[in-house]
Design a protein around this motif. Structure first.
Motif, short mmCIF file in Angstrom:
data_model
loop_
_atom_site.label_atom_id
_atom_site.label_comp_id
_atom_site.label_asym_id
_atom_site.label_seq_id
_atom_site.Cartn_x
_atom_site.Cartn_y
_atom_site.Cartn_z
N ALA A 104 15.65 18.03 -5.84
CA ALA A 104 14.41 17.45 -5.34
C ALA A 104 14.72 16.33 -4.36
CB ALA A 104 13.59 16.90 -6.49
N GLU A 105 13.95 16.33 -3.26
CA GLU A 105 14.12 15.27 -2.28
C GLU A 105 13.39 14.02 -2.76
OE1 GLU A 105 13.21 16.15 1.77
OE2 GLU A 105 13.71 18.26 1.48
N SER A 106 14.00 12.86 -2.52
CA SER A 106 13.31 11.63 -2.89
C SER A 106 12.33 11.27 -1.78
CB SER A 106 14.30 10.50 -3.14
OG SER A 106 14.71 9.94 -1.93
N VAL A 107 11.15 10.91 -2.18
CA VAL A 107 10.11 10.55 -1.24
C VAL A 107 10.13 9.04 -1.06
CG1 VAL A 107 7.63 10.59 -0.79
CG2 VAL A 107 8.72 12.50 -1.97
N THR A 108 10.26 8.61 0.18
CA THR A 108 10.25 7.18 0.46
C THR A 108 8.80 6.71 0.47
OG1 THR A 108 12.20 7.46 1.85
CG2 THR A 108 10.97 5.41 2.09
N PRO A 109 8.48 5.69 -0.35
CA PRO A 109 7.11 5.18 -0.38
C PRO A 109 6.73 4.55 0.97
CG PRO A 109 8.39 4.34 -2.24
CD PRO A 109 9.34 5.02 -1.31
N GLU A 110 5.44 4.57 1.26
CA GLU A 110 4.93 3.94 2.47
C GLU A 110 5.10 2.42 2.37
OE1 GLU A 110 3.48 5.15 5.39
OE2 GLU A 110 4.33 7.04 4.65
N PRO A 111 5.41 1.74 3.50
CA PRO A 111 5.49 0.27 3.47
C PRO A 111 4.16 -0.32 3.00
CG PRO A 111 6.29 1.13 5.55
CD PRO A 111 5.69 2.28 4.81
N LEU A 112 4.23 -1.50 2.40
CA LEU A 112 3.07 -2.13 1.79
C LEU A 112 3.06 -3.62 2.14
CD1 LEU A 112 0.78 -1.61 -0.35
CD2 LEU A 112 2.45 -2.26 -2.08
N TRP A 113 1.90 -4.13 2.50
CA TRP A 113 1.76 -5.56 2.75
C TRP A 113 1.68 -6.28 1.40
CZ3 TRP A 113 2.68 -8.17 6.99
CH2 TRP A 113 2.60 -7.52 8.22
N LEU A 114 2.63 -7.17 1.14
CA LEU A 114 2.62 -8.01 -0.06
C LEU A 114 2.78 -9.46 0.38
CD1 LEU A 114 4.99 -6.02 -2.46
CD2 LEU A 114 2.51 -6.14 -2.56
N VAL A 115 2.55 -10.36 -0.54
CA VAL A 115 2.78 -11.77 -0.29
C VAL A 115 4.17 -12.10 -0.82
CG1 VAL A 115 2.03 -14.12 -0.82
CG2 VAL A 115 0.33 -12.33 -0.41
N ALA A 121 5.85 -1.82 -7.40
CA ALA A 121 4.47 -2.11 -7.03
C ALA A 121 3.58 -0.90 -7.31
CB ALA A 121 4.39 -2.50 -5.56
N GLU A 122 4.10 0.29 -7.00
CA GLU A 122 3.34 1.52 -7.26
C GLU A 122 3.10 1.72 -8.75
OE1 GLU A 122 5.01 5.72 -6.77
OE2 GLU A 122 3.94 5.36 -4.89
N ALA A 123 4.11 1.42 -9.56
CA ALA A 123 3.99 1.58 -11.01
C ALA A 123 2.94 0.63 -11.58
CB ALA A 123 5.33 1.34 -11.69
N ARG A 124 2.70 -0.50 -10.93
CA ARG A 124 1.71 -1.47 -11.39
C ARG A 124 0.36 -1.28 -10.70
NH1 ARG A 124 4.03 -6.14 -14.16
NH2 ARG A 124 1.92 -6.90 -14.11
N TRP A 125 0.20 -0.22 -9.95
CA TRP A 125 -1.05 0.10 -9.27
C TRP A 125 -1.48 -1.01 -8.32
CZ3 TRP A 125 -2.89 4.97 -9.98
CH2 TRP A 125 -2.42 5.67 -11.06
N VAL A 126 -0.56 -1.52 -7.54
CA VAL A 126 -0.89 -2.56 -6.58
C VAL A 126 -1.66 -1.93 -5.43
CG1 VAL A 126 0.05 -4.23 -4.94
CG2 VAL A 126 1.10 -3.96 -7.18
N ALA A 127 -2.82 -2.50 -5.14
CA ALA A 127 -3.66 -1.99 -4.06
C ALA A 127 -3.03 -2.32 -2.72
CB ALA A 127 -5.05 -2.61 -4.15
N SER A 128 -3.13 -1.39 -1.80
CA SER A 128 -2.62 -1.61 -0.45
C SER A 128 -3.49 -2.66 0.23
CB SER A 128 -2.64 -0.30 0.31
OG SER A 128 -2.13 -0.49 1.60
N ARG A 129 -2.85 -3.65 0.80
CA ARG A 129 -3.57 -4.71 1.51
C ARG A 129 -3.33 -4.56 3.01
NH1 ARG A 129 -1.00 -7.97 -2.61
NH2 ARG A 129 -2.56 -8.69 -4.07
N THR A 130 -4.24 -5.09 3.77
CA THR A 130 -4.01 -5.21 5.20
C THR A 130 -3.23 -6.50 5.44
OG1 THR A 130 -6.04 -6.47 5.60
CG2 THR A 130 -6.20 -4.04 5.71
N ARG A 131 -2.72 -6.65 6.62
CA ARG A 131 -1.99 -7.88 6.95
C ARG A 131 -2.93 -9.08 6.80
NH1 ARG A 131 2.23 -9.27 11.47
NH2 ARG A 131 2.23 -11.51 11.19
N GLU A 132 -4.16 -8.94 7.24
CA GLU A 132 -5.13 -10.04 7.18
C GLU A 132 -5.40 -10.45 5.72
OE1 GLU A 132 -5.65 -7.23 9.03
OE2 GLU A 132 -5.07 -8.18 10.93
N GLU A 133 -5.55 -9.47 4.84
CA GLU A 133 -5.77 -9.78 3.42
C GLU A 133 -4.56 -10.50 2.83
OE1 GLU A 133 -8.71 -6.10 2.11
OE2 GLU A 133 -6.55 -5.80 2.12
N ALA A 134 -3.36 -10.05 3.19
CA ALA A 134 -2.15 -10.69 2.70
C ALA A 134 -2.04 -12.12 3.24
CB ALA A 134 -0.91 -9.88 3.09
N GLU A 135 -2.43 -12.34 4.50
CA GLU A 135 -2.41 -13.69 5.08
C GLU A 135 -3.37 -14.62 4.35
OE1 GLU A 135 -3.34 -12.94 9.20
OE2 GLU A 135 -1.22 -12.64 9.72
#
Length: 153
Positions: free
Chosen positions: A2-13, A96-110
């Motif tokens: 099985a190929e490993s799937v790279t998760p999409e980048p995520l805006w975090l603080v 972050a995915e395992a904890r169900w972290v919602a995807s933020r926009t850059r503005e929300e993270a700022e």
């Protein structure tokens, strides 16, 4: 295989753990970092607790003892230099995915970073209602002293 799937980048603080924190009866002792993180360690904030107070935050970072990635709740007063960061690290993204972290926009993270920076400074100042020890190496005193500051012996 099985190929490993790279998760999409995520805006975090992102933030850093304070180098020294007040501890003990009346905050007269100083300890480096926290029990889980070394002072100065970079952590990522996934979630906040305490309603609008944000006194507790859920973080991902390299642990003090093993340097393995850990997920732990810590007081926001033990963190500083909150900033938005686009995270690419697969280890952080999986946690972050395992904890169900919602995807933020850059503005929300700022916005969240600015709020946490202000609140963390208030919590550091109000947590102990006693004078600081002399000399004091806590984050508040070191940043007030300027870049030369006082270095630990």
């Amino acid at each position: 295989m099985a190929e490993s799937v790279t998760p999409e980048p995520l805006w975090l603080v992102a933030a850093n753990v304070v180098r020294w924190r007040r501890y003990g009866d009346g905050g007269q002792e100083l300890r480096p970092g926290t029990k889980a993180y070394r002072g100065g360690a970079k952590v990522y904030v996934m979630d906040t607790y305490g309603g609008m107070a944000h006194e507790e935050v859920s973080t991902i970072g390299r642990g003090r003892g093993s340097a393995r990635w850990i997920t732990i709740d810590t007081g926001s007063r033990h963190l500083h230099s909150f900033r938005p960061e686009l995270v690419y690290s697969p280890a952080v993204l999986r946690r972050a995915e395992a904890r169900w972290v919602a995807s933020r926009t850059r503005e929300e993270a700022e916005e969240l970073a600015a709020l946490l920076e202000r609140l963390a400074a208030e919590y550091r100042d109000s947590h102990y209602r006693t004078p600081h020890p002399t000399p004091c190496l806590c984050h508040t005193c070191l940043t007030a002293a300027g870049p030369e500051g006082v270095t630990p012996a």
